[in-house]
Design an enzyme around this catalytic site. Structure first.
Site, PDB file in Angstrom:
ATOM      1  N   TYR A  11       0.343  -0.776  -0.039  1.00  0.00           N
ATOM      2  CA  TYR A  11       0.275   0.217   0.021  1.00  0.00           C
ATOM      3  C   TYR A  11       1.387   1.242   0.022  1.00  0.00           C
ATOM      4  O   TYR A  11       0.707   2.194  -0.573  1.00  0.00           O
ATOM      5  CB  TYR A  11      -1.222  -0.090   0.891  1.00  0.00           C
ATOM      6  CG  TYR A  11      -1.517   0.766   1.984  1.00  0.00           C
ATOM      7  CD1 TYR A  11      -2.111   1.963   0.309  1.00  0.00           C
ATOM      8  CD2 TYR A  11      -1.984   1.385   2.677  1.00  0.00           C
ATOM      9  CE1 TYR A  11      -2.956   3.135   0.584  1.00  0.00           C
ATOM     10  CE2 TYR A  11      -2.466   3.063   3.152  1.00  0.00           C
ATOM     11  CZ  TYR A  11      -2.514   3.820   2.155  1.00  0.00           C
ATOM     12  OH  TYR A  11      -3.462   5.107   2.363  1.00  0.00           O
ATOM     13  N   ILE A  12       1.398   1.516   1.093  1.00  0.00           N
ATOM     14  CA  ILE A  12       2.746   2.795   1.137  1.00  0.00           C
ATOM     15  C   ILE A  12       3.182   2.533  -0.035  1.00  0.00           C
ATOM     16  O   ILE A  12       4.436   3.324  -0.803  1.00  0.00           O
ATOM     17  CB  ILE A  12       3.123   2.549   2.349  1.00  0.00           C
ATOM     18  CG1 ILE A  12       1.710   2.871   3.757  1.00  0.00           C
ATOM     19  CG2 ILE A  12       4.075   4.332   2.883  1.00  0.00           C
ATOM     20  CD1 ILE A  12       2.506   3.342   5.029  1.00  0.00           C
ATOM     21  N   LEU A  33       4.412 -10.689  -2.125  1.00  0.00           N
ATOM     22  CA  LEU A  33       3.028  -9.845  -2.267  1.00  0.00           C
ATOM     23  C   LEU A  33       2.869 -10.930  -1.238  1.00  0.00           C
ATOM     24  O   LEU A  33       1.861 -11.616  -1.762  1.00  0.00           O
ATOM     25  CB  LEU A  33       2.727 -11.244  -3.412  1.00  0.00           C
ATOM     26  CG  LEU A  33       3.844 -10.239  -4.846  1.00  0.00           C
ATOM     27  CD1 LEU A  33       2.896 -10.605  -6.495  1.00  0.00           C
ATOM     28  CD2 LEU A  33       2.779  -8.701  -4.921  1.00  0.00           C
ATOM     29  N   ALA A  74       7.053  -5.009   5.526  1.00  0.00           N
ATOM     30  CA  ALA A  74       6.968  -5.854   7.147  1.00  0.00           C
ATOM     31  C   ALA A  74       5.312  -5.886   7.076  1.00  0.00           C
ATOM     32  O   ALA A  74       4.692  -5.749   6.233  1.00  0.00           O
ATOM     33  CB  ALA A  74       7.181  -4.546   7.850  1.00  0.00           C
ATOM     34  N   SER A 116       6.705   3.526  12.514  1.00  0.00           N
ATOM     35  CA  SER A 116       5.917   3.232  12.620  1.00  0.00           C
ATOM     36  C   SER A 116       5.344   4.490  13.979  1.00  0.00           C
ATOM     37  O   SER A 116       6.152   4.571  14.921  1.00  0.00           O
ATOM     38  CB  SER A 116       4.893   2.605  13.449  1.00  0.00           C
ATOM     39  OG  SER A 116       3.743   2.000  13.766  1.00  0.00           O
ATOM     40  N   TYR A 140       4.061  -5.844  17.892  1.00  0.00           N
ATOM     41  CA  TYR A 140       4.279  -4.749  16.359  1.00  0.00           C
ATOM     42  C   TYR A 140       5.407  -3.388  16.486  1.00  0.00           C
ATOM     43  O   TYR A 140       6.338  -3.158  15.456  1.00  0.00           O
ATOM     44  CB  TYR A 140       3.019  -4.011  15.563  1.00  0.00           C
ATOM     45  CG  TYR A 140       3.496  -3.391  14.399  1.00  0.00           C
ATOM     46  CD1 TYR A 140       3.855  -4.159  13.416  1.00  0.00           C
ATOM     47  CD2 TYR A 140       2.845  -2.312  14.397  1.00  0.00           C
ATOM     48  CE1 TYR A 140       4.088  -3.020  12.302  1.00  0.00           C
ATOM     49  CE2 TYR A 140       2.656  -1.232  13.416  1.00  0.00           C
ATOM     50  CZ  TYR A 140       3.785  -1.869  12.369  1.00  0.00           C
ATOM     51  OH  TYR A 140       4.184  -0.784  11.591  1.00  0.00           O
ATOM     52  N   LYS A 144       9.414  -2.279  15.173  1.00  0.00           N
ATOM     53  CA  LYS A 144      10.059  -1.366  14.472  1.00  0.00           C
ATOM     54  C   LYS A 144      10.963  -0.505  15.640  1.00  0.00           C
ATOM     55  O   LYS A 144      11.807   0.089  15.106  1.00  0.00           O
ATOM     56  CB  LYS A 144       8.589  -0.383  14.674  1.00  0.00           C
ATOM     57  CG  LYS A 144       8.183  -0.747  12.855  1.00  0.00           C
ATOM     58  CD  LYS A 144       8.450  -1.026  12.401  1.00  0.00           C
ATOM     59  CE  LYS A 144       7.362  -1.745  11.123  1.00  0.00           C
ATOM     60  NZ  LYS A 144       8.044  -1.717   9.751  1.00  0.00           N
ATOM     61  N   PHE A 168       2.205   8.317  11.278  1.00  0.00           N
ATOM     62  CA  PHE A 168       0.756   8.858  11.913  1.00  0.00           C
ATOM     63  C   PHE A 168      -0.067   7.174  11.505  1.00  0.00           C
ATOM     64  O   PHE A 168       0.409   5.758  10.580  1.00  0.00           O
ATOM     65  CB  PHE A 168       0.884   9.899  12.454  1.00  0.00           C
ATOM     66  CG  PHE A 168       1.459  10.005  13.851  1.00  0.00           C
ATOM     67  CD1 PHE A 168       3.018   9.779  13.125  1.00  0.00           C
ATOM     68  CD2 PHE A 168       1.227   9.391  14.983  1.00  0.00           C
ATOM     69  CE1 PHE A 168       3.804   9.979  14.871  1.00  0.00           C
ATOM     70  CE2 PHE A 168       1.930   9.490  15.991  1.00  0.00           C
ATOM     71  CZ  PHE A 168       3.201  10.027  16.394  1.00  0.00           C
ATOM     72  N   PHE A 207     -15.816   2.246  17.678  1.00  0.00           N
ATOM     73  CA  PHE A 207     -15.284   1.357  18.941  1.00  0.00           C
ATOM     74  C   PHE A 207     -15.414   1.902  19.849  1.00  0.00           C
ATOM     75  O   PHE A 207     -14.592   2.655  20.578  1.00  0.00           O
ATOM     76  CB  PHE A 207     -13.905   0.832  18.735  1.00  0.00           C
ATOM     77  CG  PHE A 207     -13.552  -0.638  17.647  1.00  0.00           C
ATOM     78  CD1 PHE A 207     -15.124  -1.254  17.670  1.00  0.00           C
ATOM     79  CD2 PHE A 207     -12.744  -0.219  16.838  1.00  0.00           C
ATOM     80  CE1 PHE A 207     -15.122  -2.276  16.736  1.00  0.00           C
ATOM     81  CE2 PHE A 207     -12.499  -0.906  15.936  1.00  0.00           C
ATOM     82  CZ  PHE A 207     -13.503  -2.248  15.556  1.00  0.00           C
ATOM     83  N   ARG A 220      -7.836  10.514  15.813  1.00  0.00           N
ATOM     84  CA  ARG A 220      -6.303  10.219  15.599  1.00  0.00           C
ATOM     85  C   ARG A 220      -5.594  11.266  14.048  1.00  0.00           C
ATOM     86  O   ARG A 220      -6.956  12.353  13.347  1.00  0.00           O
ATOM     87  CB  ARG A 220      -6.244   8.614  14.230  1.00  0.00           C
ATOM     88  CG  ARG A 220      -6.872   7.249  15.646  1.00  0.00           C
ATOM     89  CD  ARG A 220      -5.497   7.335  16.453  1.00  0.00           C
ATOM     90  NE  ARG A 220      -6.619   6.337  16.612  1.00  0.00           N
ATOM     91  CZ  ARG A 220      -6.484   6.307  18.001  1.00  0.00           C
ATOM     92  NH1 ARG A 220      -6.838   7.271  18.503  1.00  0.00           N
ATOM     93  NH2 ARG A 220      -6.811   5.035  18.782  1.00  0.00           N
TER      94      ARG A 220
HETATM   95  C1  WQD Z   1      -8.820   3.883  13.966  1.00  0.00           C
HETATM   96  C2  WQD Z   1      -9.578   4.638  14.741  1.00  0.00           C
HETATM   97  C3  WQD Z   1     -10.720   3.328  16.186  1.00  0.00           C
HETATM   98  C4  WQD Z   1     -11.702   0.628  12.713  1.00  0.00           C
HETATM   99  C5  WQD Z   1      -3.023   0.880  13.409  1.00  0.00           C
HETATM  100  C6  WQD Z   1      -2.471   0.855  14.139  1.00  0.00           C
HETATM  101  C7  WQD Z   1      -0.940   1.716  14.336  1.00  0.00           C
HETATM  102  C8  WQD Z   1      -1.038   1.827  12.517  1.00  0.00           C
HETATM  103  C9  WQD Z   1      -1.909   2.924  12.276  1.00  0.00           C
HETATM  104  C10 WQD Z   1       1.120   0.852  11.007  1.00  0.00           C
HETATM  105  C11 WQD Z   1      -9.504   4.715  16.243  1.00  0.00           C
HETATM  106  C12 WQD Z   1     -11.732   3.604  15.063  1.00  0.00           C
HETATM  107  C13 WQD Z   1     -11.483   1.891  13.834  1.00  0.00           C
HETATM  108  C14 WQD Z   1     -13.468   0.128  13.149  1.00  0.00           C
HETATM  109  C15 WQD Z   1     -13.821   2.469  14.291  1.00  0.00           C
HETATM  110  N1  WQD Z   1      -0.177   1.610  12.002  1.00  0.00           N
HETATM  111  N2  WQD Z   1     -12.112   2.159  14.078  1.00  0.00           N
HETATM  112  N3  WQD Z   1     -14.166   1.097  14.243  1.00  0.00           N
HETATM  113  O1  WQD Z   1      -5.623   1.906  15.617  1.00  0.00           O
HETATM  114  O2  WQD Z   1      -5.243   4.423  15.020  1.00  0.00           O
HETATM  115  O3  WQD Z   1      -3.816   2.336  14.324  1.00  0.00           O
HETATM  116  O4  WQD Z   1      -2.621   2.106  12.261  1.00  0.00           O
HETATM  117  O5  WQD Z   1       1.865   1.888  11.655  1.00  0.00           O
HETATM  118  O6  WQD Z   1      -0.057   0.747  14.749  1.00  0.00           O
HETATM  119  O7  WQD Z   1      -2.484  -0.108  14.967  1.00  0.00           O
HETATM  120  O8  WQD Z   1      -6.108   3.158  13.271  1.00  0.00           O
HETATM  121  O9  WQD Z   1      -7.607   2.468  11.381  1.00  0.00           O
HETATM  122  O10 WQD Z   1      -7.521   1.097  13.194  1.00  0.00           O
HETATM  123  O11 WQD Z   1      -8.072   2.975  13.889  1.00  0.00           O
HETATM  124  O12 WQD Z   1     -13.683   3.027  15.280  1.00  0.00           O
HETATM  125  O13 WQD Z   1     -13.303  -0.729  12.582  1.00  0.00           O
HETATM  126  O14 WQD Z   1     -10.903   4.353  14.783  1.00  0.00           O
HETATM  127  O15 WQD Z   1     -11.306   2.901  17.345  1.00  0.00           O
HETATM  128  O16 WQD Z   1     -10.081   5.287  16.689  1.00  0.00           O
HETATM  129  P1  WQD Z   1      -5.506   2.572  15.012  1.00  0.00           P
HETATM  130  P2  WQD Z   1      -7.765   2.489  13.312  1.00  0.00           P
END
Ligand code: WQD
Length: 325
Positions: A11-12, A33, A74, A116, A140, A144, A168, A207, A220
């Protein structure tokens, strides 16, 4: 320059490859892949199928002079890393060490690492800067962080010059629509919202709505994948003259889960039904970071990370997929 991009079908990585080719670099992609998508392999790049643990594949990568390595290959699912740590040890730790050894053996000492926000763990203050304590709450994030320590040692002992980029919340797709391969089984918010909008899912879960945030849902710092990509090209420029550095890539702004859903309704024209469910374990209320260092040192700034661009560029790919189906 000739750049090896591990995970260049991901993706990135696929977005990074686009920017490198636009900046007139030659690109070799190494990807097994497992998460990468064949559709995203750029025809102007040389593709080598294999993982960072595959010494034969690495030999092929370094057969001709390589000037720098951008390492994105990764696994990245925080939850899975807690139940299958071996998988993360092998790929994220052993694979990276294997790659570092192969490159330094071949006289390549320029490295950009895909790190990360997960290295920080729960925030002690906001916005998070690079001096914030690192205390990962999932394996994870540990993988990193531990690689960043190895980089420091390879710097001292092998003259490695590196830029470690702490991303982020990566989101969005190439604004020119050149990346069409979607991630399989996405676990992140924006792809899930898009799957509801396109009818692939009936509804989604939010959530928790009792966090200490303006609307009670998690906030976020979403950063557009094309903004991430441009930072990699700037990191290579920096490494021509500079020292090794670790920088955050973020916007300093935050959007809540409900902000995202509301804006996605407007952009997609679909209703996006959701239900409020329990908080997800390990989710902080709010994660926002400062990218001042990346601004000063890399001369980088995000250009596409407003919510509208994030969602519009993502919807373009998801709605096109719907038409293909
Ligand atoms: C974002 C917000 C959820 C799904 C993750 C990894 C982190 C990094 C990036 C790599 C939160 C909420 C989510 C859903 C929801 N990865 N949510 N319903 O958890 O901030 O970060 O990805 O480096 O390590 O943990 O991202 O997109 O999962 O969640 O309410 O079905 O959306 O609770 O507040 P997160 P996310």
């Amino acid at each position: 320059m000739k750049i090896l991009v591990t995970g260049g079908a991901g993706y990135i990585g696929s977005h990074v490859v686009l920017d490198l080719l636009e900046a007139d670099h030659d690109v070799i992609i190494l990807d097994d892949l497992s998460l990468g998508v064949e559709l995203n392999i750029h025809s102007d790049a040389q593709f080598i199928f294999g993982s960072t643990l595959d010494n034969e594949a690495l030999k092929v990568c370094f057969r001709d002079q390589v000037d720098a390595v951008i390492h994105l290959a990764a696994f990245k699912a925080a939850g899975e890393s807690m139940t299958d740590p071996e998988k993360y040890s092998k790929n994220n730790i052993s694979g990276t060490i294997n790659l570092l050894n192969a490159m330094t053996d071949h006289g390549v000492h320029t490295f950009v690492f895909s790190s990360s926000a997960a290295v920080y763990g729960y925030p002690e203050y906001l916005p998070i800067d690079e001096d914030h304590p690192t205390d990962p709450i999932n394996y994870y994030g540990f993988t990193k962080l531990v690689i960043e320590s190895f980089l420091e040692w390879y710097g001292k002992l092998r003259g490695l010059k590196y830029v470690s980029l702490r991303y982020f919340n990566a989101a969005g797709y190439d604004p020119k629509g050149r990346i069409l391969g979607l991630e399989q089984n996405p676990a992140n918010l924006l792809p899930i919202v898009m799957e509801v909008a396109s009818g692939e899912r009936d509804k989604m879960e939010v959530f928790g709505d009792d966090y200490d945030t303006p609307d009670g849902t998690g906030v976020r710092d979403y950063i557009h994948v094309s903004d991430l990509a441009s930072a990699h090209v700037k990191a290579l420029d920096y490494l021509q003259s500079g020292d090794s550095i670790i920088v955050n890539l973020a916007t300093g702004e935050g959007y809540s889960v409900l902000d995202v859903i509301e804006k996605a309704r407007e952009i997609t024209g679909h209703s996006i039904p959701y239900e409020i469910t329990a908080r997800r374990e390990g989710d902080p209320a709010k994660l926002i970071a400062s990218s001042e260092s990346a601004g000063e040192l890399l001369d980088w700034e995000p250009k596409l990370s407003d919510l509208e661009s994030l969602l519009k560029t993502t919807w373009r790919v998801y709605s096109a997929k719907k038409e293909i189906n």
